[in-house]
Design a protein around this motif. Sequence first.
Motif, PDB file in Angstrom:
ATOM      1  N   ALA A  28       0.516  -1.232  -0.184  1.00 30.92           N
ATOM      2  CA  ALA A  28       0.162   0.388  -0.290  1.00 30.92           C
ATOM      3  C   ALA A  28       0.786   1.162   0.211  1.00 30.92           C
ATOM      4  CB  ALA A  28      -0.911  -0.194   1.578  1.00 30.92           C
ATOM      5  N   CYS A  29       0.030   1.935  -0.554  1.00 31.21           N
ATOM      6  CA  CYS A  29       0.971   3.555  -0.181  1.00 31.21           C
ATOM      7  C   CYS A  29       1.433   4.202   1.334  1.00 31.21           C
ATOM      8  CB  CYS A  29       0.045   4.752  -1.365  1.00 31.21           C
ATOM      9  SG  CYS A  29       0.196   4.893  -3.108  1.00 31.21           S
ATOM     10  N   VAL A  30       2.184   4.715   1.701  1.00 32.16           N
ATOM     11  CA  VAL A  30       1.435   5.122   3.103  1.00 32.16           C
ATOM     12  C   VAL A  30       2.724   6.245   3.131  1.00 32.16           C
ATOM     13  CG1 VAL A  30       2.369   2.634   3.596  1.00 32.16           C
ATOM     14  CG2 VAL A  30       4.072   3.673   3.812  1.00 32.16           C
ATOM     15  N   TYR A  39       4.014  11.061   0.608  1.00 31.42           N
ATOM     16  CA  TYR A  39       4.186   9.666  -0.192  1.00 31.42           C
ATOM     17  C   TYR A  39       5.236   8.774  -0.285  1.00 31.42           C
ATOM     18  CZ  TYR A  39      -0.633   8.597   2.059  1.00 31.42           C
ATOM     19  OH  TYR A  39      -1.934   7.966   2.568  1.00 31.42           O
ATOM     20  N   THR A  40       5.132   7.693   0.255  1.00 27.63           N
ATOM     21  CA  THR A  40       5.578   6.741  -0.451  1.00 27.63           C
ATOM     22  C   THR A  40       5.003   5.672  -0.368  1.00 27.63           C
ATOM     23  OG1 THR A  40       7.460   7.488   0.622  1.00 27.63           O
ATOM     24  CG2 THR A  40       7.476   5.212  -0.096  1.00 27.63           C
ATOM     25  N   CYS A  41       5.276   5.296  -2.187  1.00 30.13           N
ATOM     26  CA  CYS A  41       3.904   4.397  -2.586  1.00 30.13           C
ATOM     27  C   CYS A  41       5.265   3.157  -2.668  1.00 30.13           C
ATOM     28  CB  CYS A  41       3.434   4.061  -4.407  1.00 30.13           C
ATOM     29  SG  CYS A  41       2.263   2.967  -3.858  1.00 30.13           S
ATOM     30  N   THR A  42       4.579   2.379  -1.907  1.00 32.36           N
ATOM     31  CA  THR A  42       5.217   0.598  -1.687  1.00 32.36           C
ATOM     32  C   THR A  42       4.779  -0.464  -2.771  1.00 32.36           C
ATOM     33  OG1 THR A  42       4.512   0.163   0.203  1.00 32.36           O
ATOM     34  CG2 THR A  42       6.501   1.190   0.447  1.00 32.36           C
ATOM     35  N   VAL A  56       7.576   6.609  -4.908  1.00 34.01           N
ATOM     36  CA  VAL A  56       7.381   5.048  -6.168  1.00 34.01           C
ATOM     37  C   VAL A  56       8.401   4.443  -5.889  1.00 34.01           C
ATOM     38  CG1 VAL A  56       5.903   4.281  -7.572  1.00 34.01           C
ATOM     39  CG2 VAL A  56       5.462   5.950  -7.431  1.00 34.01           C
ATOM     40  N   THR A  57       8.370   3.389  -5.133  1.00 36.29           N
ATOM     41  CA  THR A  57       9.520   2.107  -5.090  1.00 36.29           C
ATOM     42  C   THR A  57       9.195   1.243  -5.226  1.00 36.29           C
ATOM     43  OG1 THR A  57       9.159   2.099  -2.353  1.00 36.29           O
ATOM     44  CG2 THR A  57      10.701   3.713  -2.740  1.00 36.29           C
TER      45      THR A  57
END
Length: 262
Positions: A28-30, A39-42, A56-57
């Motif tokens: 999920a994005c956290v 936001y960082t989207c994993t 975005v990772t």
Amino acid sequence: MNGAMRFKVIGTLATTGVLAMTGSAAMACVPGPGGSSGYTCTGGLVPSGTYSNLKVTGQCGVADGATITVRGNVWVASNATFDAQSAPATITVGGDVTAGSGSLLGLGCQPAELVGNSAHPCETNPTGHSTISVKGNVTAFKASVVLLNGVTVRGNVAVLGGGSPVIPWSIKNNNVGRNITVAGQNTEWIGVMFNKVGRNVLLYDIALSDPDPGAPGVFIVKNTIQRNLICYRLTPGVSGGFAPGSVNVVGGSALGQCASLV
């Protein structure tokens, strides 16, 4: 590669990505380190909202109809995916979009009836279309796949190195305020088509590996370029497409291998 097979490959990629994104609640994005509005989207779908920056990772996409505003920059990490070309969404970026090595950067989709050409239909909603604007630049360094379709970029588009042996690249129906540079790819296929460019288009050192090219070469079709179109060291060559009159409108000079495509 013929058109039907090309869209089949992209569609398979998109469907696989959506399944991976939606199959696990743990992906999920956290909130990112930049604060509650960054936001960082994993992995998963980037939710609608307004963010200071977006990182975005993992394997990330957007939902059909999402509205996303990023006041600063979007950064796609090495080997990550930002798939905003499978579902129609409204995305506004106040800064730059940058993609790292091995990444997939996909922005924009639209039906053919909207733009009057081959377009890039949205996988999840074939009649929908994206509205994506970037105030700064779009830059990709050694990316695996770059798909830019119907995007407004006020600055430059620079796609440097990278490539995929199976996924075709498309840069089409975009409105670019400054320059488009595509260079250093070893990839299956590239099309630079139907773009409006405020300055120059430069393509060089591109080698294609399409086993079924149809009209062989880098497709450079019906772009409107205010200044110059420059092409060097493109193998197996260049193509103006299949339709009669598929030439480019150039305000300055067409040089190198593209001299005949005006």
